[in-house]
Design a protein around this motif. Structure first.
Motif, PDB file in Angstrom:
ATOM      1  N   THR A 195      48.719  35.999  36.693  1.00 26.92           N
ATOM      2  CA  THR A 195      47.487  35.370  35.923  1.00 26.92           C
ATOM      3  C   THR A 195      47.026  36.716  34.978  1.00 26.92           C
ATOM      4  OG1 THR A 195      45.498  34.058  35.542  1.00 26.92           O
ATOM      5  CG2 THR A 195      45.627  35.768  37.435  1.00 26.92           C
ATOM      6  N   GLY A 196      46.288  36.464  34.014  1.00 25.00           N
ATOM      7  CA  GLY A 196      45.663  37.344  33.151  1.00 25.00           C
ATOM      8  C   GLY A 196      45.684  36.780  31.695  1.00 25.00           C
ATOM      9  N   SER A 197      45.083  37.427  30.694  1.00 24.25           N
ATOM     10  CA  SER A 197      44.877  37.138  29.372  1.00 24.25           C
ATOM     11  C   SER A 197      45.991  37.325  28.682  1.00 24.25           C
ATOM     12  CB  SER A 197      43.409  37.788  28.687  1.00 24.25           C
ATOM     13  OG  SER A 197      42.411  37.479  29.428  1.00 24.25           O
ATOM     14  N   TYR A 198      47.022  38.149  29.051  1.00 25.50           N
ATOM     15  CA  TYR A 198      48.108  38.693  28.337  1.00 25.50           C
ATOM     16  C   TYR A 198      49.148  39.061  29.274  1.00 25.50           C
ATOM     17  CZ  TYR A 198      46.087  43.318  28.885  1.00 25.50           C
ATOM     18  OH  TYR A 198      45.486  44.596  29.280  1.00 25.50           O
ATOM     19  N   LYS A 232      51.047  34.115  47.943  1.00 27.76           N
ATOM     20  CA  LYS A 232      50.906  35.238  48.877  1.00 27.76           C
ATOM     21  C   LYS A 232      50.974  36.553  48.500  1.00 27.76           C
ATOM     22  CE  LYS A 232      51.735  36.879  53.101  1.00 27.76           C
ATOM     23  NZ  LYS A 232      53.312  36.472  53.818  1.00 27.76           N
ATOM     24  N   ILE A 233      51.395  36.767  46.991  1.00 33.46           N
ATOM     25  CA  ILE A 233      51.241  37.816  46.126  1.00 33.46           C
ATOM     26  C   ILE A 233      50.628  37.450  44.890  1.00 33.46           C
ATOM     27  CG2 ILE A 233      52.314  39.662  45.138  1.00 33.46           C
ATOM     28  CD1 ILE A 233      54.557  39.408  47.216  1.00 33.46           C
ATOM     29  N   ALA A 234      49.631  38.073  44.467  1.00 32.25           N
ATOM     30  CA  ALA A 234      49.054  37.505  43.205  1.00 32.25           C
ATOM     31  C   ALA A 234      49.112  39.063  42.141  1.00 32.25           C
ATOM     32  CB  ALA A 234      47.623  37.241  43.393  1.00 32.25           C
ATOM     33  N   VAL A 235      49.488  38.745  40.909  1.00 30.81           N
ATOM     34  CA  VAL A 235      49.358  39.920  40.104  1.00 30.81           C
ATOM     35  C   VAL A 235      48.209  39.535  38.822  1.00 30.81           C
ATOM     36  CG1 VAL A 235      50.916  40.931  38.228  1.00 30.81           C
ATOM     37  CG2 VAL A 235      51.917  40.112  40.142  1.00 30.81           C
ATOM     38  N   LEU A 236      47.677  40.533  38.561  1.00 32.03           N
ATOM     39  CA  LEU A 236      46.586  40.306  37.401  1.00 32.03           C
ATOM     40  C   LEU A 236      47.066  41.417  36.451  1.00 32.03           C
ATOM     41  CD1 LEU A 236      44.262  38.987  36.196  1.00 32.03           C
ATOM     42  CD2 LEU A 236      42.579  40.476  37.844  1.00 32.03           C
ATOM     43  N   VAL A 261      48.234  42.844  43.064  1.00 29.79           N
ATOM     44  CA  VAL A 261      48.891  43.848  42.298  1.00 29.79           C
ATOM     45  C   VAL A 261      48.140  43.670  41.003  1.00 29.79           C
ATOM     46  CG1 VAL A 261      50.872  44.396  41.041  1.00 29.79           C
ATOM     47  CG2 VAL A 261      50.869  43.253  43.456  1.00 29.79           C
ATOM     48  N   PHE A 262      47.170  44.883  40.562  1.00 30.04           N
ATOM     49  CA  PHE A 262      46.611  45.041  39.733  1.00 30.04           C
ATOM     50  C   PHE A 262      47.079  45.886  38.608  1.00 30.04           C
ATOM     51  CE2 PHE A 262      43.881  44.119  43.452  1.00 30.04           C
ATOM     52  CZ  PHE A 262      43.158  42.999  42.781  1.00 30.04           C
ATOM     53  N   ASN A 263      46.894  45.729  37.187  1.00 28.85           N
ATOM     54  CA  ASN A 263      47.096  46.744  36.156  1.00 28.85           C
ATOM     55  C   ASN A 263      46.049  47.740  35.940  1.00 28.85           C
ATOM     56  OD1 ASN A 263      47.616  47.754  33.669  1.00 28.85           O
ATOM     57  ND2 ASN A 263      47.726  46.283  32.481  1.00 28.85           N
ATOM     58  N   TRP A 264      46.199  49.073  36.332  1.00 22.20           N
ATOM     59  CA  TRP A 264      45.278  50.209  36.395  1.00 22.20           C
ATOM     60  C   TRP A 264      44.742  50.312  34.938  1.00 22.20           C
ATOM     61  CZ3 TRP A 264      42.594  52.901  39.836  1.00 22.20           C
ATOM     62  CH2 TRP A 264      41.860  54.152  39.238  1.00 22.20           C
ATOM     63  N   ASP A 300      44.022  48.656  32.423  1.00 25.93           N
ATOM     64  CA  ASP A 300      43.089  47.673  32.087  1.00 25.93           C
ATOM     65  C   ASP A 300      41.865  47.751  32.639  1.00 25.93           C
ATOM     66  OD1 ASP A 300      41.702  45.015  31.950  1.00 25.93           O
ATOM     67  OD2 ASP A 300      43.065  44.621  30.443  1.00 25.93           O
ATOM     68  N   LEU A 301      40.876  48.032  31.932  1.00 25.53           N
ATOM     69  CA  LEU A 301      39.709  48.385  32.505  1.00 25.53           C
ATOM     70  C   LEU A 301      39.008  47.316  33.433  1.00 25.53           C
ATOM     71  CD1 LEU A 301      37.167  50.341  32.962  1.00 25.53           C
ATOM     72  CD2 LEU A 301      36.089  49.456  30.887  1.00 25.53           C
ATOM     73  N   TYR A 302      38.950  46.209  33.002  1.00 27.07           N
ATOM     74  CA  TYR A 302      38.374  45.103  33.596  1.00 27.07           C
ATOM     75  C   TYR A 302      39.033  44.661  34.844  1.00 27.07           C
ATOM     76  CZ  TYR A 302      35.972  44.285  29.218  1.00 27.07           C
ATOM     77  OH  TYR A 302      35.088  44.422  28.333  1.00 27.07           O
ATOM     78  N   VAL A 303      40.496  44.811  34.870  1.00 26.02           N
ATOM     79  CA  VAL A 303      41.341  44.548  35.779  1.00 26.02           C
ATOM     80  C   VAL A 303      41.047  45.609  37.197  1.00 26.02           C
ATOM     81  CG1 VAL A 303      43.695  44.223  36.888  1.00 26.02           C
ATOM     82  CG2 VAL A 303      43.120  43.154  34.769  1.00 26.02           C
ATOM     83  N   ARG A 304      41.172  46.955  36.730  1.00 24.03           N
ATOM     84  CA  ARG A 304      40.588  47.828  37.497  1.00 24.03           C
ATOM     85  C   ARG A 304      39.391  47.908  38.129  1.00 24.03           C
ATOM     86  NH1 ARG A 304      39.689  53.508  34.871  1.00 24.03           N
ATOM     87  NH2 ARG A 304      41.355  52.766  33.614  1.00 24.03           N
TER      88      ARG A 304
END
Length: 399
Positions: free
Chosen positions: A29-32, A100-104, A141-144, A146-150
């Motif tokens: 998930t995510g905005s882009y 089981k695994i989530a990516v933002l 799993v996070f995108n470092w 991106d400030l909001y995701v971090r």
């Protein structure tokens, strides 16, 4: 009848998913960046597992149950894109399938209109639900970058990994090189340095590959197979795809979707390519109260990049030009009220060999500019058209 049919389909999908206990669900998930990330993850995992993934051509309300019902008993991995544009929609998705695994991938004020998610706070809250739905042994799993995701990632107490272009991330990239054939970079995983080459173009490609590598590593895919799959990835049409352009130009077609983050990423990608660069920007939709601010942010970014000519199409792009022209020289920026005026301006300024970059929200249908320049008949001059079909296949373009 459609609502009844869809409820039945969701009910059957839930049963089918409960039966297929062998499946590991990977949610994105995510905005882009969701669609490219889903593709990269699915392709890489397919080197070891039998994989089913989200159909990119359907609204996620219908997509999840349809994708689940297409899952075969021999599939081992199910990669789902959790798109949301209304409050409570993520709960609706999660009632059907929990990952089981989530990516933002990232957060930006897209779908911030009052009749959609309404605010940046709601966007963050809604996207975060996917992470909170993970089981105790799940992985986030996070995108470092991106400030909001971090911030979401830092608050998360479960198992997690960050990816990005900074050393602070667990998996990070440097020495990024971009050309019309694709992208290469050095991927850092602890003490390992891995050369990655992919047919995907630009910074969005880097992030998609980093996320896919992180998921694939978690699921035990060999490094050799990951790299082989990366090298075979190619852009989808309208997502930083390289095409033959009008009037002897090369078209960098990025007009399938647009939001502030993806637009800036596309512009950064274009600025690193050699040649004279002409960018045509349409409006970014569904930004609500953030519309002016976000269009101005794009304009400020253009002022920092190596861009030769800027053309804005539609009322909101005036804000982009106002900010950008403080750094651009006179005759480097133009504004058009619609696609017809934009095409006439381009006829006068385009030169053979130019890189022509196209970016706008889907419903702005900026591809009409190209069709006009190629001699196609276009009668539809709407700034916003709520037909999701490409203009080339739409009968309504001929009124």
């Amino acid at each position: 009848m459609k609502k009844i049919y869809h409820k039945i389909r969701r009910f059957l999908a839930k049963i089918w998913l409960d039966i297929n206990l062998q499946l590991t669900v990977v949610g994105v998930t995510g905005s882009y960046g969701k669609t490219t990330t889903v593709r990269a993850i699915s392709d890489v995992l397919s080197s070891k597992y039998s994989v089913n993934k989200t159909d990119i051509n359907l609204d996620t309300i219908y997509n999840l149950p349809i994708t689940i019902l297409k899952t075969k008993i021999w599939n081992e991995i199910l990669v789902l894109e959790y798109g949301v544009d209304h409050v409570g929609e993520m709960d609706f998705h999660l009632s059907l399938a929990r990952p089981k695994i989530a990516v933002l991938t990232g957060i930006t004020p897209v779908h911030a209109d009052k009749d959609l998610l309404g605010s940046l706070e709601n966007i963050i809250k809604e996207k975060s639900k996917l992470i909170k739905a993970l089981p105790e042994d799940g992985l986030a799993v996070f995108n470092w970058d991106d400030l909001y995701v971090r911030e979401i990632g830092n608050e998360f107490k479960g198992r997690k990994l960050f990816y990005g272009t900074k050393k602070e991330a667990d998996i990070w990239a440097e020495k990024i090189k971009i050309n019309l054939e694709g992208t290469e970079f050095i991927l850092h995983d602890g003490k390992k340095e891995i050369l990655v080459k992919t047919g995907l173009l630009g910074y969005p490609a880097v992030y998609a590959c980093l996320a896919a590598y992180t998921v694939a590593k978690e699921l035990g895919v060999e490094e050799k197979m990951i790299l082989e799959k990366f090298s075979n990835l190619k852009p989808l049409t309208g997502r930083l795809s390289v095409e033959k352009g009008p009037l002897g130009t090369t078209l960098i077609n990025d007009a399938k979707r647009a939001n502030p983050a993806s637009t800036i990423a596309g512009l950064r990608t274009l600025s690193e390519l050699p040649g004279r660069k002409v960018i045509v920007l349409g409006e970014m939709g569904e930004l609500g109260e953030y519309s002016e601010k976000m269009h101005r942010e794009v304009g400020k970014e253009i002022g920092r990049l190596k861009i030769d000519v800027l053309l804005g199409v539609g009322p909101l792009t005036k804000y982009i030009i106002e900010e950008a022209k403080t750094s651009l020289k006179e005759k480097q920026f133009f504004w058009a009220k619609d696609v017809f005026e934009a095409a006439e301006i381009l006829r006068k300024i385009l030169k053979k060999g130019d890189l022509l970059y196209l970016k706008a929200s889907l419903l702005r249908h900026l591809e009409r500019v190209i069709l006009i320049l190629e001699g196609e008949r276009i009668d539809c001059g709407k700034i916003v058209c709520h037909n999701y079909s490409p203009c080339a296949t739409c009968r309504k373009r001929l009124s």
